[in-house]
Every structure is written in C-alpha cells, then in structure tokens.
Scaffold this motif. Structure first.
Motif, PDB file in Angstrom:
ATOM      1  N   ASP A 295       0.816  -1.217   0.000  1.00 37.10           N
ATOM      2  CA  ASP A 295       0.000   0.000   0.000  1.00 37.10           C
ATOM      3  C   ASP A 295       0.849   1.266   0.000  1.00 37.10           C
ATOM      4  OD1 ASP A 295      -2.365   1.518   0.040  1.00 37.10           O
ATOM      5  OD2 ASP A 295      -2.345   1.634   2.223  1.00 37.10           O
ATOM      6  N   THR A 296       1.717   1.383  -1.000  1.00 36.90           N
ATOM      7  CA  THR A 296       2.597   2.550  -1.074  1.00 36.90           C
ATOM      8  C   THR A 296       2.327   3.449  -2.279  1.00 36.90           C
ATOM      9  OG1 THR A 296       4.203   1.144  -2.207  1.00 36.90           O
ATOM     10  CG2 THR A 296       4.535   1.486   0.157  1.00 36.90           C
ATOM     11  N   TRP A 297       1.663   2.934  -3.305  1.00 36.68           N
ATOM     12  CA  TRP A 297       1.507   3.735  -4.527  1.00 36.68           C
ATOM     13  C   TRP A 297       0.717   5.025  -4.306  1.00 36.68           C
ATOM     14  CZ3 TRP A 297       4.158  -0.442  -5.548  1.00 36.68           C
ATOM     15  CH2 TRP A 297       4.920  -0.503  -6.716  1.00 36.68           C
ATOM     16  N   PRO A 298      -0.334   5.048  -3.498  1.00 35.71           N
ATOM     17  CA  PRO A 298      -1.006   6.339  -3.267  1.00 35.71           C
ATOM     18  C   PRO A 298      -0.068   7.393  -2.681  1.00 35.71           C
ATOM     19  CG  PRO A 298      -2.449   4.556  -2.616  1.00 35.71           C
ATOM     20  CD  PRO A 298      -1.111   3.932  -2.903  1.00 35.71           C
ATOM     21  N   ALA A 299       0.759   6.995  -1.720  1.00 33.84           N
ATOM     22  CA  ALA A 299       1.718   7.933  -1.137  1.00 33.84           C
ATOM     23  C   ALA A 299       2.763   8.350  -2.167  1.00 33.84           C
ATOM     24  CB  ALA A 299       2.399   7.309   0.080  1.00 33.84           C
ATOM     25  N   ALA A 300       3.234   7.401  -2.968  1.00 32.03           N
ATOM     26  CA  ALA A 300       4.243   7.704  -3.978  1.00 32.03           C
ATOM     27  C   ALA A 300       3.703   8.692  -5.008  1.00 32.03           C
ATOM     28  CB  ALA A 300       4.694   6.411  -4.664  1.00 32.03           C
ATOM     29  N   ILE A 301       2.478   8.480  -5.457  1.00 36.64           N
ATOM     30  CA  ILE A 301       1.864   9.387  -6.427  1.00 36.64           C
ATOM     31  C   ILE A 301       1.752  10.785  -5.831  1.00 36.64           C
ATOM     32  CG2 ILE A 301      -0.311   9.908  -7.626  1.00 36.64           C
ATOM     33  CD1 ILE A 301      -0.613   6.832  -8.016  1.00 36.64           C
ATOM     34  N   HIS A 302       1.363  10.874  -4.566  1.00 32.43           N
ATOM     35  CA  HIS A 302       1.248  12.180  -3.917  1.00 32.43           C
ATOM     36  C   HIS A 302       2.606  12.884  -3.835  1.00 32.43           C
ATOM     37  CE1 HIS A 302       0.427  15.341  -1.046  1.00 32.43           C
ATOM     38  NE2 HIS A 302       1.361  14.847  -0.256  1.00 32.43           N
ATOM     39  N   LEU A 303       3.642  12.152  -3.439  1.00 31.54           N
ATOM     40  CA  LEU A 303       4.961  12.781  -3.283  1.00 31.54           C
ATOM     41  C   LEU A 303       5.494  13.332  -4.600  1.00 31.54           C
ATOM     42  CD1 LEU A 303       6.787  10.366  -0.793  1.00 31.54           C
ATOM     43  CD2 LEU A 303       5.799  12.601  -0.317  1.00 31.54           C
ATOM     44  N   VAL A 304       5.221  12.628  -5.695  1.00 33.46           N
ATOM     45  CA  VAL A 304       5.698  13.096  -7.001  1.00 33.46           C
ATOM     46  C   VAL A 304       4.805  14.221  -7.524  1.00 33.46           C
ATOM     47  CG1 VAL A 304       6.120  12.433  -9.394  1.00 33.46           C
ATOM     48  CG2 VAL A 304       6.770  10.888  -7.543  1.00 33.46           C
ATOM     49  N   ALA A 305       3.497  14.036  -7.446  1.00 33.58           N
ATOM     50  CA  ALA A 305       2.576  15.049  -7.965  1.00 33.58           C
ATOM     51  C   ALA A 305       2.715  16.374  -7.224  1.00 33.58           C
ATOM     52  CB  ALA A 305       1.143  14.536  -7.886  1.00 33.58           C
ATOM     53  N   SER A 306       3.063  16.322  -5.947  1.00 33.75           N
ATOM     54  CA  SER A 306       3.210  17.532  -5.142  1.00 33.75           C
ATOM     55  C   SER A 306       4.593  18.157  -5.259  1.00 33.75           C
ATOM     56  CB  SER A 306       2.914  17.213  -3.674  1.00 33.75           C
ATOM     57  OG  SER A 306       3.854  16.279  -3.153  1.00 33.75           O
ATOM     58  N   GLY A 307       5.489  17.497  -6.000  1.00 35.30           N
ATOM     59  CA  GLY A 307       6.826  18.035  -6.206  1.00 35.30           C
ATOM     60  C   GLY A 307       7.804  17.767  -5.084  1.00 35.30           C
ATOM     61  N   GLN A 308       7.420  16.945  -4.114  1.00 36.34           N
ATOM     62  CA  GLN A 308       8.318  16.675  -2.995  1.00 36.34           C
ATOM     63  C   GLN A 308       9.423  15.684  -3.360  1.00 36.34           C
ATOM     64  OE1 GLN A 308       6.276  16.418   1.026  1.00 36.34           O
ATOM     65  NE2 GLN A 308       4.487  16.270  -0.303  1.00 36.34           N
ATOM     66  N   VAL A 309       9.176  14.859  -4.376  1.00 38.02           N
ATOM     67  CA  VAL A 309      10.179  13.918  -4.883  1.00 38.02           C
ATOM     68  C   VAL A 309      10.247  14.090  -6.389  1.00 38.02           C
ATOM     69  CG1 VAL A 309      10.726  11.483  -5.258  1.00 38.02           C
ATOM     70  CG2 VAL A 309       9.933  12.242  -3.007  1.00 38.02           C
ATOM     71  N   ASP A 310      11.456  14.207  -6.927  1.00 36.57           N
ATOM     72  CA  ASP A 310      11.677  14.380  -8.359  1.00 36.57           C
ATOM     73  C   ASP A 310      12.248  13.088  -8.929  1.00 36.57           C
ATOM     74  OD1 ASP A 310      12.292  15.102 -10.931  1.00 36.57           O
ATOM     75  OD2 ASP A 310      13.640  16.744 -10.401  1.00 36.57           O
ATOM     76  N   LEU A 311      11.416  12.348  -9.656  1.00 34.00           N
ATOM     77  CA  LEU A 311      11.876  11.105 -10.259  1.00 34.00           C
ATOM     78  C   LEU A 311      12.367  11.299 -11.688  1.00 34.00           C
ATOM     79  CD1 LEU A 311       9.114   8.636  -8.973  1.00 34.00           C
ATOM     80  CD2 LEU A 311      11.414   8.990  -8.057  1.00 34.00           C
ATOM     81  N   ASP A 312      11.839  12.293 -12.383  1.00 34.89           N
ATOM     82  CA  ASP A 312      12.275  12.537 -13.763  1.00 34.89           C
ATOM     83  C   ASP A 312      13.774  12.814 -13.824  1.00 34.89           C
ATOM     84  OD1 ASP A 312       9.838  12.438 -15.470  1.00 34.89           O
ATOM     85  OD2 ASP A 312       9.158  14.019 -14.118  1.00 34.89           O
ATOM     86  N   ALA A 313      14.296  13.491 -12.815  1.00 41.46           N
ATOM     87  CA  ALA A 313      15.711  13.865 -12.823  1.00 41.46           C
ATOM     88  C   ALA A 313      16.629  12.661 -12.643  1.00 41.46           C
ATOM     89  CB  ALA A 313      15.985  14.884 -11.719  1.00 41.46           C
ATOM     90  N   LEU A 314      16.078  11.519 -12.264  1.00 38.36           N
ATOM     91  CA  LEU A 314      16.898  10.324 -12.064  1.00 38.36           C
ATOM     92  C   LEU A 314      17.236   9.615 -13.362  1.00 38.36           C
ATOM     93  CD1 LEU A 314      15.043   8.708  -9.006  1.00 38.36           C
ATOM     94  CD2 LEU A 314      16.982  10.270  -8.966  1.00 38.36           C
ATOM     95  N   VAL A 315      16.494   9.899 -14.419  1.00 37.77           N
ATOM     96  CA  VAL A 315      16.658   9.158 -15.673  1.00 37.77           C
ATOM     97  C   VAL A 315      17.913   9.651 -16.402  1.00 37.77           C
ATOM     98  CG1 VAL A 315      15.620   8.539 -17.883  1.00 37.77           C
ATOM     99  CG2 VAL A 315      14.176   8.801 -15.849  1.00 37.77           C
ATOM    100  N   THR A 316      18.861   8.747 -16.578  1.00 41.87           N
ATOM    101  CA  THR A 316      20.129   9.109 -17.219  1.00 41.87           C
ATOM    102  C   THR A 316      20.373   8.336 -18.512  1.00 41.87           C
ATOM    103  OG1 THR A 316      21.196   7.535 -15.712  1.00 41.87           O
ATOM    104  CG2 THR A 316      21.302   9.870 -15.123  1.00 41.87           C
TER     105      THR A 316
END
Length: 344
Positions: A295-316
């Motif tokens: 049960d982590t995807w709702p929290a993960a979606i919130h963290l990314v959508a709110s800008g608290q975690v940046d996953l796009d910047a990880l893609v190299t």
C-alpha cells in the motif's frame, strides 16, 4: 480495444541465457476477469534485473527458462477483464508489479508483500514488462494524474521501496538519518527522507561523483567512508538505512545509531553478515529489513505530484527493446542513475 481485439502476439526482450537477450514475438498474456491489459510505456531497470541478466539467479530465485525482465513500469490500460468497468480503458497507470494469493495468513493479516505464493514480475518464472503488453489485477493498476510523466510513473516502484524504508525507519519531522550508498535506491531514499521531514540526511559512498550527486537530491551532508570511520564519527542518528549491500557499511552504520534507534537493511549483499550485537543489545537498536512494499503507490503518487520527490531527474539513459542489454549494463557507469526501456 476490447479483449477480443487484443493481438495474439507481442514484441518482447527475452532473457535466453546469461547476458543473452533476444527480441522475440511471444504470446500476449490472456486477461483474467479481474485484470487489465496494460500497453507498456516505460520500464525502469532495477538492480535485480541486472543481476538476473549477469548471473541468472538471485539467491534461491533461479532463471531456468526464457524470462522477460522488468518490473518498474507504467502504461495505459487498453483492455479489461469481465469484472472490470470498461471506463478504465484509456487510463494512464503505474503498475504495482505483483499478484498475491489473497488467502494465506500473511495476506489476511495485511502483509501481502510477504505472501508465500506471490507472483512478482520478472522473478522466475514470472515474466516482466520488457514487452509491449502486460496484465495486472485491476487494484494494482494505479491511476495517474497528467502531471506525472511515464518515466516518473515507472519509477514509483523504487520510490515505493523508499517509502516502505522510511516507514520502517520511523522517520518523522526533525529526524536524522544515515544512508549508506548513493546509487538509485540511496538517492531515492534521500529524497524520501526529506519528504518525510528528516532534518539531517547523511549519505555515504565511495565514489566522489555519487556523493556530489546526493547533495542535489536531499542529502545535507556526504561522507567518504574510506576516509572517515563512520562507526566512530559521532553521527548519533535516529535511523540508518543500508542501500549498499556492503557488510562493512552495515556494521559501521548500525554503530552510528543512537539508543532506541532503527537500522533498515535494503541493499542486497552477502546472505550472512557480522553485526555489532553488543551495540544492538545494549542500546536497544531495532534492526530490520524490507521486502518490497504494501500500500505505497497512493503515497508515492502524492509525493511526485506535489513536487516533494523528483523522479524525472533520475533518468540518465533511454533505450528501446533492441538495446535492452545496454540498459542492463548502464549501471557500470558511475554517472548513471536510472536507465529506462521503452517497449513500444
């Protein structure tokens, strides 16, 4: 499309032997009544994928036949089973890549990540997502806001590992945390610790480029463990997270935890290690591991959508199916963080 319009075959990158991949036409997986068919958009490369590619096994999980790798994925629902509303067709989703039995003791207790009958993507003999399509139970296809890219949506899976880690570590506003390893999971853990309110986020890594990178992803301090004795440095942190798999990092990291603190072992290393038992006992340190997530995807979606975690910047690195082998070797470059495969 409806289920009866689903193509019989799809393109997939198939692991046929150690360091041997081939793009093949394989049967499109059938859609059960409670499942959805996802057209795969992006797939992140995980350390487990590279391990199966290079060694053909991880512990007791052994590749004994052709296997499709990849379990960090996003896509779009293109068909649904009989029990799933047609309204789901067309939804962009992030896939939680597992299928638990729902009946065992662990599932009934709410610990479905520990289901002994779990079918997990890209874990032998279950195929993964280096393919045009995959199927998943409808509840594990998580709808996405338009603000989250396909790449970030795929990386909600390793973010889920980090969320589980922070929950286990008891990170709260004002906490201090030590993270060993500045690879993908260590970097995502640093970002997640910041989102959970950690005031001090110390990251260790032997590679200077990785230490420098950690500072831009949430670390408040970085340390070279070859130059500093972590166990004797007086760090006195609330929590320690090992994202390296190094026996020395685990031993020293636990020694850096304050009384009644917590150590969470995330990295894959030797199956047996020496631990500072006297320190653990006398200071009442809690030492635990994590195995996937619940049960982590709702929290993960919130963290990314709110800008608290940046996953796009990880893609190299970005690769198509024909170059999946290069994606699986990308981690050999210290500058690499996350390689992404596009099966379309």
């Amino acid at each position: 499309m409806s289920v009866d319009q689903v193509p019989d075959q799809m393109r997939a990158s198939v692991l046929t032997g150690v360091k041997e991949l081939a793009v093949e036409l394989v049967p499109t997986p059938p859609v059960a009544d409670d499942e959805v068919l996802v057209e795969v958009a992006a797939v992140g490369v995980c350390g487990s994928d590279t391990h199966y590619f290079r060694h053909g096994r991880i512990g007791d999980f052994v590749v004994t036949g052709p296997l499709i790798l990849g379990h960090e994925l996003s896509g779009r629902i293109v068909a649904v089973g009989a029990d799933v509303p047609d309204a789901r067709i067309g939804e962009r989703v992030a896939v939680e890549p597992q299928k638990n039995c729902r009946r065992c003791r662990e599932c009934r207790a709410g610990h479905y990540n520990l289901c002994p009958n779990m079918e997990f993507f890209a874990t032998p003999p279950i195929d993964g997502a280096f393919a045009q399509y995959c199927v998943i139970r409808t509840e594990f296809a998580h709808a996405l806001p338009d603000s989250i890219s396909d790449e970030a949506a795929a990386l909600l899976e390793p973010l889920s590992v980090a969320i589980t880690t922070m929950r286990k570590a008891g990170v709260t506003p004002g906490s201090s945390i030590l993270i060993a390893g500045a690879g993908p999971i260590g970097i995502i853990c640093a970002q997640t610790a910041r989102a959970f309110g950690a005031a001090e986020i110390i990251v260790t890594d032997l590679v200077p480029e990785r230490r420098e990178r950690a500072l831009s992803f949430g670390a408040t301090k970085v340390i070279d463990p070859a130059a500093v004795d972590i166990a004797a440095a007086g760090l006195d942190v609330h929590a320690f997270v090992d994202a390296s798999g190094s026996a020395r990092a685990v031993f020293d990291g636990i020694r850096a935890v304050r009384p009644a603190g917590t150590a969470v072992l995330v990295g894959l290393g030797n199956p047996e290690m020496t631990l500072p038992i006297e320190h653990i006992q006398n200071l009442e340190i809690t030492v635990t591991g994590i195995f996937r997530y619940t049960d982590t995807w709702p929290a993960a979606i919130h963290l990314v959508a709110s800008g608290q975690v940046d996953l796009d910047a990880l893609v190299t690195g970005r690769f198509d199916l024909e170059h999946a082998a290069e994606a699986l070797e990308a981690d050999l470059d210290p500058a690499s963080l996350k390689a992404v495969v596009y099966p379309r």
